[in-house]
Design a protein around this motif. Sequence first.
Motif, PDB file in Angstrom:
ATOM      1  N   PHE A  59      -7.067  -8.121  -6.825  1.00 30.54           N
ATOM      2  CA  PHE A  59      -6.203  -7.189  -7.200  1.00 30.54           C
ATOM      3  C   PHE A  59      -5.549  -6.541  -8.175  1.00 30.54           C
ATOM      4  O   PHE A  59      -5.268  -7.913  -8.751  1.00 30.54           O
ATOM      5  N   VAL A  83     -11.177  -4.358  -5.740  1.00 32.99           N
ATOM      6  CA  VAL A  83     -10.468  -3.127  -5.697  1.00 32.99           C
ATOM      7  C   VAL A  83     -10.489  -2.571  -4.828  1.00 32.99           C
ATOM      8  O   VAL A  83     -11.439  -2.531  -3.841  1.00 32.99           O
ATOM      9  N   GLY A  84      -9.592  -2.375  -4.183  1.00 25.98           N
ATOM     10  CA  GLY A  84      -8.546  -1.597  -3.039  1.00 25.98           C
ATOM     11  C   GLY A  84      -8.966  -0.389  -2.474  1.00 25.98           C
ATOM     12  O   GLY A  84      -8.398  -0.039  -2.036  1.00 25.98           O
ATOM     13  N   GLY A  85     -10.476  -0.264  -2.461  1.00 26.72           N
ATOM     14  CA  GLY A  85     -11.065   1.363  -2.210  1.00 26.72           C
ATOM     15  C   GLY A  85     -10.681   2.078  -2.948  1.00 26.72           C
ATOM     16  O   GLY A  85      -9.998   1.809  -4.118  1.00 26.72           O
ATOM     17  N   PHE A  93      -7.982  -4.856   1.373  1.00 24.74           N
ATOM     18  CA  PHE A  93      -6.707  -4.495   0.817  1.00 24.74           C
ATOM     19  C   PHE A  93      -5.877  -4.457   2.238  1.00 24.74           C
ATOM     20  O   PHE A  93      -4.837  -4.998   1.740  1.00 24.74           O
ATOM     21  N   GLY A 128       0.592  -0.902   0.139  1.00 24.44           N
ATOM     22  CA  GLY A 128       0.196  -0.070  -0.254  1.00 24.44           C
ATOM     23  C   GLY A 128       0.563   1.256  -0.077  1.00 24.44           C
ATOM     24  O   GLY A 128      -0.068   2.292  -0.460  1.00 24.44           O
ATOM     25  N   MET A 155      -6.417   1.696   0.252  1.00 24.61           N
ATOM     26  CA  MET A 155      -5.114   1.244   0.396  1.00 24.61           C
ATOM     27  C   MET A 155      -4.710   0.823  -0.835  1.00 24.61           C
ATOM     28  O   MET A 155      -2.885   0.665  -0.488  1.00 24.61           O
ATOM     29  N   GLU A 156      -5.029   0.661  -1.503  1.00 25.51           N
ATOM     30  CA  GLU A 156      -4.652  -0.237  -3.004  1.00 25.51           C
ATOM     31  C   GLU A 156      -4.914   1.223  -4.027  1.00 25.51           C
ATOM     32  O   GLU A 156      -5.755   2.051  -4.173  1.00 25.51           O
ATOM     33  N   GLN A 190     -13.595  -4.007   4.518  1.00 20.05           N
ATOM     34  CA  GLN A 190     -14.749  -4.003   3.148  1.00 20.05           C
ATOM     35  C   GLN A 190     -13.959  -4.278   1.789  1.00 20.05           C
ATOM     36  O   GLN A 190     -14.603  -5.566   1.259  1.00 20.05           O
ATOM     37  N   CYS A 191     -12.839  -3.757   1.392  1.00 15.77           N
ATOM     38  CA  CYS A 191     -12.329  -3.759   0.307  1.00 15.77           C
ATOM     39  C   CYS A 191     -11.168  -5.214   0.376  1.00 15.77           C
ATOM     40  O   CYS A 191     -11.109  -6.081  -0.981  1.00 15.77           O
ATOM     41  N   GLN A 236     -15.773  -1.535  -4.715  1.00 13.34           N
ATOM     42  CA  GLN A 236     -14.251  -1.104  -3.960  1.00 13.34           C
ATOM     43  C   GLN A 236     -14.640  -1.349  -3.025  1.00 13.34           C
ATOM     44  O   GLN A 236     -13.774  -0.968  -1.847  1.00 13.34           O
ATOM     45  N   GLY A 237     -15.770  -2.670  -2.474  1.00 14.54           N
ATOM     46  CA  GLY A 237     -15.832  -2.824  -0.616  1.00 14.54           C
ATOM     47  C   GLY A 237     -16.922  -2.851   0.255  1.00 14.54           C
ATOM     48  O   GLY A 237     -17.022  -2.768   0.477  1.00 14.54           O
ATOM     49  N   ARG A 257      -8.699   1.803   5.416  1.00 17.13           N
ATOM     50  CA  ARG A 257      -9.831   3.668   4.315  1.00 17.13           C
ATOM     51  C   ARG A 257     -10.978   3.218   4.447  1.00 17.13           C
ATOM     52  O   ARG A 257     -11.887   4.427   4.233  1.00 17.13           O
ATOM     53  N   CYS A 258     -11.509   2.109   4.874  1.00 13.76           N
ATOM     54  CA  CYS A 258     -12.615   1.243   4.542  1.00 13.76           C
ATOM     55  C   CYS A 258     -13.747   0.712   6.224  1.00 13.76           C
ATOM     56  O   CYS A 258     -14.762   1.777   5.686  1.00 13.76           O
TER      57      CYS A 258
END
Lengths: 169, 802, 291
Positions: B34, B255-257, A104, A41, B205-206, A101-102, B501-502, A138-139
């Motif tokens: 991703f 998709v990471g956000g 990552f 990241g 974050m991505e 959520q995402c 994206q989440g 961030r989610c």
Amino acid sequence: MDSKVISLVVNGQHFEKEVETRHSLGDFLRNDLGLTGTHYGCEHGVCGACTVLVDGCSVRSCLMLAVQSDKTAVTTIEGLANEDGSLSELQLAFRECHSLQCGFCTPGMLTTLTELLRENMNPTEAEVRERINGNLCRCTGYQPIIDAALLAASRLLDKHRAAVTAPRS
Amino acid sequence: MDRLPINHLERPAYIGKRVHRSEDRALLMGQGQFVDDLKLPQVLFSALLRSPHGHARINTIDVTNARALKGVHAVYLYSDLPESARRRLPMSIPNPLIRHVMTQELLASSEVCYVGEPVAFVVAESRYVAEDACLLIDVDYDILGAAGDPLAALEKDASLAHTSAKDNLIAQLPLSYGDMDQAFAKATHCVEEKFWQNRGSAHPMEGRGYAAEYHAVTGQLTIWSSGQTPHLEKKTIVDMLAWDPERLRIIHNDVGGGFGPKAIFYPEQALVAIAAWQLQRPVKWIEDRREHFVSSSQERDQYWEMRLALDAQGKILGLKLVMTHDNGAYLQWGVILPYIGVTTTPGPYVVPAMDVTLRMVCTNKGPTSPVRGAGRPQAVFAMERMMDRAARMLGIDRAEMRRRNFVQPEQMPYAVGFIYRDGKPMIYDSGDYPKCQKMALEQINYAGFAARKAAARKEGRYIGIGMANFVEGTGLGPFEGATVRIQQNGRVGILTAVSSQGQGHKTTFAQICADQLGIPMEMIDVIVADTNAMSMGIGTFACRITVTAGNSVYLAAKAVRTKIERLAAFLLECKTEEVEVKDGITYVRGSPERCKTFSELARVAQGIPGFSFPEGVTNGLEDTQYFSPTQAAYCNGTAAVEIELDRDTGQMRFLKYVMVHDAGRIINPLIVDGQIQGGAAHGIGNATLEWMRYDDQGQPITTNFGEYLLPGAGDVPRLDMLHLESLSPLNPLGVKGVGEGGTIPAAAAIIAAIDDAIDDPNVFLKEAPMPPPRLFEIMRDAGIYERERQTRMAVVKAGLRT
Amino acid sequence: MKPAQFKYHLPSTLDEALELLGTLENAKILAGGQSLLPMMNFRFVMPDHLIDLNMVSELQCIEVNPVSIRIGAMTRQHAIHVSPIVRQFTPLVVEAYDNVSHRQIRNRGTYGGSLCHLDPSSEQPCFTAALDGVIVVASRRGNREIPIAEWAAMYMTPSIETDELMTGVRLAIWPPGHGWCFEEYARRHGDYAIVGVAVLVLLNEARHIKRLSVAICGIDAAPVRLTRAEEELVGHEAGDEAINRICEITKTIENVMEDAHHSADYRRHLMQVLTGRAMRKAFDRAIPGGF
């Protein structure tokens, strides 16, 4: 190109590979071993998404050269489920609490919390919060992740107590 | 309008339940897909050489050494691009008031206008080698004067952000309604204030990323993207590469956000596609964080000058606003972002007259486009601070000040007076704003706060409380489609081009569909974000998907249910009303042995070669709907925040954080709560931590996560969330969007609470972010520290303990 | 963000490491890598050679002697943080590490690496200064000792020759019953200190100051010891007057650094505030029954 042959165990499997010395551990795991569960990241050690366990210690795989993992045992997110492939208590709790959520940042969260729960079977909310303070998300706004860690801890503790107090057969 | 009936099924409905997500298992096992995870054989990697200057002319570029480096496959400059690509990107949202349409080129042809602008594109065996090659590219620049601050950029002899433009004013938009002169003539009180705000970026974050693969035999180009708008990406590639749309497929896997910046089209996506096509090997480009800081879009400085006219009771008569918006160097998303901001300003209050001048300014900073909240956090900050200001001036309690001005529920649907960004009059469809605030203030025990504050003061502690209300237009059109299809194996497919994206769309859609078809969710497979799945689509932004695609799924599933019932009735030789549908089996009520499975029905509907269908049977057990809302659905909420302020350091910590949110019908409370908690984290960042800074030559000052501070677990408290469900009359499900609600009121409420904790008549906070070093300056300049020091010295002199 | 190419060396003894360091040009030591690797990823730093010390086990140790503890340069920050020896003899160090970054960084980061990186905002040089640290460096030419006060040549540059490497640090042990405190202000928990204060105090039975050590980081390239205050306050009673006096003395420090994010004025202000808080807590710990 400067390279070296390294020998290491990743998620219980032994590998011997030649790797360029400037390649990071995270890039090695992702590109050379195809273990893309660990995520990059930021590549400067702040976001924590790349966190893996090296000899049981949480480390940023972006801040470790692959050659430095020679003769170590590495665990990534791909190695956290139970041996039969079922989700661990922590992973189950993540799903129940909507702690991703995402997804990552999730690899870093799981490895970091795995280390915590191994060291501390009954962490407080403050201790969980402090431990994941080096993992950015961030989610979710973090609360569901903390809740999952506490839920998993209490279940693991129950299991442990049950095992310890079980009548001997 | 087709209402969703409650209790219409025998089985418990999925809608409204805390259903665990189907997306989770793969992600928890590290098996996400991703874009950088895709294992494309023979893939090549890429990197960009970017402008180090805010504004410069390119004289020469020497790529000889870069091209010669072992492992490099190609180095592209502007002149190496195919002809169709040697043009500026299409502007996504045009507006006739834009005086100088300026979008990016794929690579700078002669002038660079922001630090980070792409200049050269390198394709190599590895990212390591591609970055090595970038260092070998020699660019000769002539540095030009840069437009830095947006106000300074509007002055007469300011440096031009683009040498081809006459000046730096992109657009000046007047918006007004009502009689402003009357309003100020009648006013008993007038409040005037200026606000400065900076938003920064979403920082998913991505980062961004694209991978492209070209098959020479078929001419098929497939691009995987970490994005938010598959069809917008497709449309742009078709134009930039002069490509056959039927041989172009865009797919978003995991998709990471996103949070906004991934909704616009970027040069790198076209560059990757061009390289894959020309080199006939898959090519990928994965953004690193340093690039994200300078080249992914953000939101930037805004200056808000407001004048509020009030009567003797504090009721608003009119509001005059001049807003100056720093757009950065390029204009991808038109005037939308600041337009949303100014039209959001009235919020839940009756504002009989409003006069707005919106000035969009070009500067030599990175691209801007909506970031979570999309201009609304700024509007809410400005308006809510004005309400606090007015309350102070009139000696009225802040909550009462707001109560006196709310749009009342019986006034719904309520026409604000503006045209909204969707092109339709801004008409709030439903919502109970007074109730929302009341719930929030009761939950935080606002009534008891004065006593808490006094008690804290006795202990030498400073606490404060702040509140903010907002109304947000969501569910924007024009449409988003979905197909529901019963497959020949009896499983149910939902196909959309929706990008996630989440947000858990796959789960939400399955819930909606399962309820209509009376099946368990496990029977459903959801495909998202594939331009082959739907021929048209718009994208995921502005809290629009559940309203649009969610309703498309609902309507398509309902239509399929009707087809199922009709076909079953035909085959089972009974009346349609006698058909029961449960868990994938249709049967005659009272005679369960007379039944047909979904699989059997689907196979019948597939047809037998050569045979005509009998009357009443149509092809396929599927339906496609493109739900098209007539206008936005307006959600609303209230944030109430109590904090403790360490006045010495300027650091605050949360004591309580209450959020009441009304997003209409809640499909999955687990997901809704997650969006609000997560959205609040962005707002908390915007209040005291996140500040994307540039100097006046367009040089970014904060370019890594050590300098640009994102909130961590220690910075985000557990939100105390309450929900209202004022159904929207504008769509069958009665839903409204929820993704940004947590962010929108956060900074306003938090900074108001900090102001309240400082509790000094000489201090009124009117900037966001309000980081501790800035807070220190404000308190110092107000003499707070000096007074405290003198008190302390006096106490010590008198021999007392402090 | 990938680093440029380099040649990688992995010595297994100190002598091998010194030999490499003495012969290679443009070489950098790779200790924990938590500061160096980000800089290399950004390509701010592009060494031709990396000498990895992680296999030189003789550089990892925590030992206690009668008047000092000795910590090897390659000792992991986490190991120091949880060491019973450190907790018993130099509790200031434990409290400092409560503020240092995050567990993942401390698992790899080393004490020596931090001292050589010498970020003005770093906690580790600060407690080293308070504890009269003596840094031992080695080269093929032999060993030498550098007191912490002489360690910084300039901003982020220790006074170490290119062929020398740090082997360890000796930290003074204060008598049992001493008071200590490490107090800092950071924007988020775990961030570098904007300003940090390390205090050690020894009181007599009458609660008067026998000995005082105060080191401040975040105001200059190297941690600043308040030597004038330390001398002046000997004999004073542990109380508000002493605290106020020392806060007034901090105002006389002439050079206070600033950067784009935090002004000199703000740092000065924090210095006063944090010194006061740290002194208070240190007194509290030095007095049986509390302050």
